[in-house]
Design a protein around this motif. Sequence first.
Motif, PDB file in Angstrom:
ATOM      1  N   VAL A 106      34.775  48.694  42.346  1.00  0.00           N
ATOM      2  CA  VAL A 106      35.638  49.669  41.678  1.00  0.00           C
ATOM      3  C   VAL A 106      37.092  49.304  41.912  1.00  0.00           C
ATOM      4  O   VAL A 106      37.445  48.610  42.873  1.00  0.00           O
ATOM      5  N   ALA A 107      37.947  49.795  41.031  1.00  0.00           N
ATOM      6  CA  ALA A 107      39.357  49.420  41.092  1.00  0.00           C
ATOM      7  C   ALA A 107      40.010  49.840  42.402  1.00  0.00           C
ATOM      8  O   ALA A 107      40.856  49.129  42.935  1.00  0.00           O
ATOM      9  N   GLY A 108      39.591  50.978  42.930  1.00  0.00           N
ATOM     10  CA  GLY A 108      40.210  51.472  44.147  1.00  0.00           C
ATOM     11  C   GLY A 108      39.986  50.589  45.360  1.00  0.00           C
ATOM     12  O   GLY A 108      40.730  50.652  46.328  1.00  0.00           O
ATOM     13  N   LYS A 109      38.962  49.764  45.313  1.00  0.00           N
ATOM     14  CA  LYS A 109      38.678  48.857  46.422  1.00  0.00           C
ATOM     15  C   LYS A 109      39.563  47.616  46.371  1.00  0.00           C
ATOM     16  O   LYS A 109      39.793  46.960  47.378  1.00  0.00           O
ATOM     17  N   VAL A 110      40.022  47.306  45.191  1.00  0.00           N
ATOM     18  CA  VAL A 110      40.789  46.077  44.996  1.00  0.00           C
ATOM     19  C   VAL A 110      42.282  46.366  44.926  1.00  0.00           C
ATOM     20  O   VAL A 110      43.102  45.674  45.521  1.00  0.00           O
ATOM     21  N   ARG A 111      42.619  47.382  44.176  1.00  0.00           N
ATOM     22  CA  ARG A 111      43.998  47.833  43.995  1.00  0.00           C
ATOM     23  C   ARG A 111      44.888  46.667  43.606  1.00  0.00           C
ATOM     24  O   ARG A 111      44.572  45.889  42.727  1.00  0.00           O
ATOM     25  N   GLY A 112      46.011  46.514  44.275  1.00  0.00           N
ATOM     26  CA  GLY A 112      46.968  45.472  43.904  1.00  0.00           C
ATOM     27  C   GLY A 112      47.013  44.310  44.868  1.00  0.00           C
ATOM     28  O   GLY A 112      48.055  43.653  44.985  1.00  0.00           O
ATOM     29  N   ASP A 113      45.899  44.060  45.533  1.00  0.00           N
ATOM     30  CA  ASP A 113      45.852  42.965  46.505  1.00  0.00           C
ATOM     31  C   ASP A 113      45.596  41.645  45.789  1.00  0.00           C
ATOM     32  O   ASP A 113      44.465  41.304  45.476  1.00  0.00           O
ATOM     33  N   GLY A 114      46.643  40.912  45.571  1.00  0.00           N
ATOM     34  CA  GLY A 114      46.536  39.669  44.823  1.00  0.00           C
ATOM     35  C   GLY A 114      45.667  38.623  45.492  1.00  0.00           C
ATOM     36  O   GLY A 114      45.105  37.763  44.814  1.00  0.00           O
ATOM     37  N   ALA A 115      45.532  38.710  46.809  1.00  0.00           N
ATOM     38  CA  ALA A 115      44.731  37.718  47.534  1.00  0.00           C
ATOM     39  C   ALA A 115      43.258  37.798  47.179  1.00  0.00           C
ATOM     40  O   ALA A 115      42.500  36.856  47.420  1.00  0.00           O
ATOM     41  N   LEU A 116      42.832  38.908  46.595  1.00  0.00           N
ATOM     42  CA  LEU A 116      41.422  39.080  46.249  1.00  0.00           C
ATOM     43  C   LEU A 116      41.066  38.456  44.905  1.00  0.00           C
ATOM     44  O   LEU A 116      39.891  38.307  44.584  1.00  0.00           O
TER      45      LEU A 116
END
Length: 130
Positions: A106-116
């Motif tokens: 889900v989007a909330g797990k990833v958010r704006g972390d570019g490293a992922l």
Amino acid sequence: QLQLVESGGGLIQPGGSLRLSCAASGFTSPYHVVGWFRQAPGKEREGVSCISSFDGSTYYANSVKGRFTISRDNAESTVYLQMNSLKPEDAAVYYCAALESPFPVVAGKVRGDGALYDHWGQGTQVTVSS
């Protein structure tokens, strides 16, 4: 090979609107997140928004919340970023990025972390100026 191609950038006056497009091809997993990032000269990359293919959940950075809207057209494998009420501080190169997962994400797990994110487009320039 996952490919991302951005389009829609340009010069816009403050208060105006632009819609960015990210055409995606080559997904190997039904579970993926597509995000938009931006980077202005001399500033760190910022995660602006993302959307999950699993449940359509979305994430927005506080700086764009209420002004930007992310959406997707599954038939066209395209993710859009509608940007309204643009401000000079929104000027940047905007990048589309994607991550694939073997599991629902889900989007909330990833958010704006570019490293992922594993895959990146080449970017499109947005200039906000009168």
